[in-house]
Design a protein around this motif. Structure first.
Motif, PDB file in Angstrom:
ATOM      1  N   UNK A 111     -22.408  -8.334 -69.756  1.00 25.42           N
ATOM      2  CA  UNK A 111     -22.869  -8.325 -68.387  1.00 25.42           C
ATOM      3  C   UNK A 111     -22.680  -9.715 -67.776  1.00 25.42           C
ATOM      4  N   UNK A 112     -21.980  -9.770 -66.641  1.00 24.74           N
ATOM      5  CA  UNK A 112     -21.694 -11.053 -65.997  1.00 24.74           C
ATOM      6  C   UNK A 112     -22.348 -11.082 -64.613  1.00 24.74           C
ATOM      7  N   UNK A 113     -23.181 -12.090 -64.385  1.00 28.63           N
ATOM      8  CA  UNK A 113     -23.833 -12.257 -63.074  1.00 28.63           C
ATOM      9  C   UNK A 113     -23.428 -13.602 -62.504  1.00 28.63           C
ATOM     10  N   UNK A 114     -22.839 -13.575 -61.323  1.00 27.66           N
ATOM     11  CA  UNK A 114     -22.454 -14.837 -60.682  1.00 27.66           C
ATOM     12  C   UNK A 114     -23.435 -15.122 -59.562  1.00 27.66           C
ATOM     13  N   UNK A 115     -24.069 -16.279 -59.641  1.00 28.43           N
ATOM     14  CA  UNK A 115     -25.067 -16.614 -58.618  1.00 28.43           C
ATOM     15  C   UNK A 115     -24.372 -16.873 -57.289  1.00 28.43           C
ATOM     16  N   UNK A 116     -24.918 -16.286 -56.226  1.00 27.53           N
ATOM     17  CA  UNK A 116     -24.328 -16.475 -54.908  1.00 27.53           C
ATOM     18  C   UNK A 116     -25.371 -16.974 -53.928  1.00 27.53           C
ATOM     19  N   UNK A 117     -26.407 -17.595 -54.463  1.00 23.58           N
ATOM     20  CA  UNK A 117     -27.431 -18.114 -53.565  1.00 23.58           C
ATOM     21  C   UNK A 117     -26.953 -19.444 -52.968  1.00 23.58           C
ATOM     22  N   UNK A 118     -27.768 -20.018 -52.096  1.00 26.00           N
ATOM     23  CA  UNK A 118     -27.289 -21.084 -51.219  1.00 26.00           C
ATOM     24  C   UNK A 118     -26.649 -22.278 -51.930  1.00 26.00           C
ATOM     25  N   UNK A 119     -27.299 -22.808 -52.966  1.00 29.35           N
ATOM     26  CA  UNK A 119     -26.725 -23.992 -53.639  1.00 29.35           C
ATOM     27  C   UNK A 119     -25.388 -23.655 -54.271  1.00 29.35           C
ATOM     28  N   UNK A 120     -25.354 -22.550 -54.984  1.00 31.30           N
ATOM     29  CA  UNK A 120     -24.101 -22.162 -55.638  1.00 31.30           C
ATOM     30  C   UNK A 120     -23.030 -21.837 -54.603  1.00 31.30           C
ATOM     31  N   UNK A 121     -23.461 -21.234 -53.505  1.00 33.40           N
ATOM     32  CA  UNK A 121     -22.502 -20.894 -52.455  1.00 33.40           C
ATOM     33  C   UNK A 121     -21.860 -22.169 -51.895  1.00 33.40           C
ATOM     34  N   UNK A 122     -22.712 -23.176 -51.652  1.00 36.09           N
ATOM     35  CA  UNK A 122     -22.183 -24.441 -51.121  1.00 36.09           C
ATOM     36  C   UNK A 122     -21.268 -25.135 -52.124  1.00 36.09           C
ATOM     37  N   UNK A 170     -24.237  -7.005 -59.611  1.00 39.19           N
ATOM     38  CA  UNK A 170     -24.314  -7.335 -58.188  1.00 39.19           C
ATOM     39  C   UNK A 170     -24.604  -8.825 -58.054  1.00 39.19           C
ATOM     40  N   UNK A 171     -24.210  -9.384 -56.900  1.00 40.40           N
ATOM     41  CA  UNK A 171     -24.415 -10.809 -56.723  1.00 40.40           C
ATOM     42  C   UNK A 171     -25.876 -11.135 -56.917  1.00 40.40           C
ATOM     43  N   UNK A 172     -26.120 -12.172 -57.696  1.00 36.16           N
ATOM     44  CA  UNK A 172     -27.490 -12.514 -58.062  1.00 36.16           C
ATOM     45  C   UNK A 172     -28.114 -13.469 -57.065  1.00 36.16           C
ATOM     46  N   UNK A 173     -29.410 -13.347 -56.943  1.00 37.86           N
ATOM     47  CA  UNK A 173     -30.157 -14.377 -56.239  1.00 37.86           C
ATOM     48  C   UNK A 173     -30.223 -15.571 -57.184  1.00 37.86           C
ATOM     49  N   UNK A 174     -30.839 -16.652 -56.738  1.00 36.05           N
ATOM     50  CA  UNK A 174     -30.871 -17.889 -57.520  1.00 36.05           C
ATOM     51  C   UNK A 174     -31.308 -17.656 -58.969  1.00 36.05           C
ATOM     52  N   UNK A 175     -30.513 -18.183 -59.887  1.00 39.60           N
ATOM     53  CA  UNK A 175     -30.819 -18.046 -61.320  1.00 39.60           C
ATOM     54  C   UNK A 175     -31.453 -19.322 -61.876  1.00 39.60           C
ATOM     55  N   UNK A 176     -31.904 -20.171 -60.967  1.00 38.62           N
ATOM     56  CA  UNK A 176     -32.672 -21.375 -61.339  1.00 38.62           C
ATOM     57  C   UNK A 176     -31.860 -22.391 -62.140  1.00 38.62           C
TER      58      UNK A 176
END
Ligand code: FES
Length: 163
Positions: A84-95, A126-132
């Protein structure tokens, strides 16, 4: 077969390691890790029988285990793929370029987010929220391991090495 025997010796050993980190009366604290361990050994998803076995092993109510497994996005209750692969797409990772990573992975695997490869090797969650792990972005989680500061080359190496 006893329900607890559904858990492999290796899974029980790993769960014991987590249980040992908490006070004796707090076995429940090992639940999140226990479910991840068991899920990983079961081709990436949990069955009712496995959740029951975890409940028995950690001396918890079955319903409490079902609640946890259905609440957190890191658990799958249906067959998906072995990894299972989850790529974080929250704000920091997006930037820091997560979109490039997501596009690259989708192209490389020939699937979209939320799909599994035909060979049952990789499920792109699905695109993940922040994974800390924001300071290490862009990042992704593969099974229960975090990979940070991703580049397309690094992603290729990680994905190509999955069974
Ligand atoms: S924003 Fe990606 S780990 Fe926090």
């Amino acid at each position: 077969m006893s329900e607890a025997l559904l858990l492999s010796a290796h899974a029980r050993e790993e769960i014991d390691g987590w249980v040992a980190r908490y006070p004796k009366e707090q076995k429940r604290s090992a639940l999140l890790s226990a479910l991840q361990i068991v899920q990983h050994e079961n081709q990436g998803y949990l069955t009712t029988e496995l959740m029951d076995a975890v409940a028995l092993y950690l001396e918890q109510d079955k319903i409490a285990v079902y609640e946890v497994a259905s609440f957190y996005s890191m658990y799958e209750l249906e067959p998906v793929a072995r990894n299972s692969v989850s790529i974080c797409d929250n704000i920091s990772c997006m930037l820091m370029g997560s979109e490039t990573i997501i596009n690259h992975v989708e192209r490389k695997l020939g699937i979209k987010i939320g799909e599994s490869t035909e060979d049952g090797r990789i499920f792109l969650k699905k695109e993940e929220e922040c994974l800390a792990a924001c300071s290490g972005g862009p990042m992704m989680q593969v099974n229960h391991v975090y990979y940070t500061e991703l580049t397309t080359d690094k992603v290729d190496e990680i994905l190509d090495n999955l069974e």
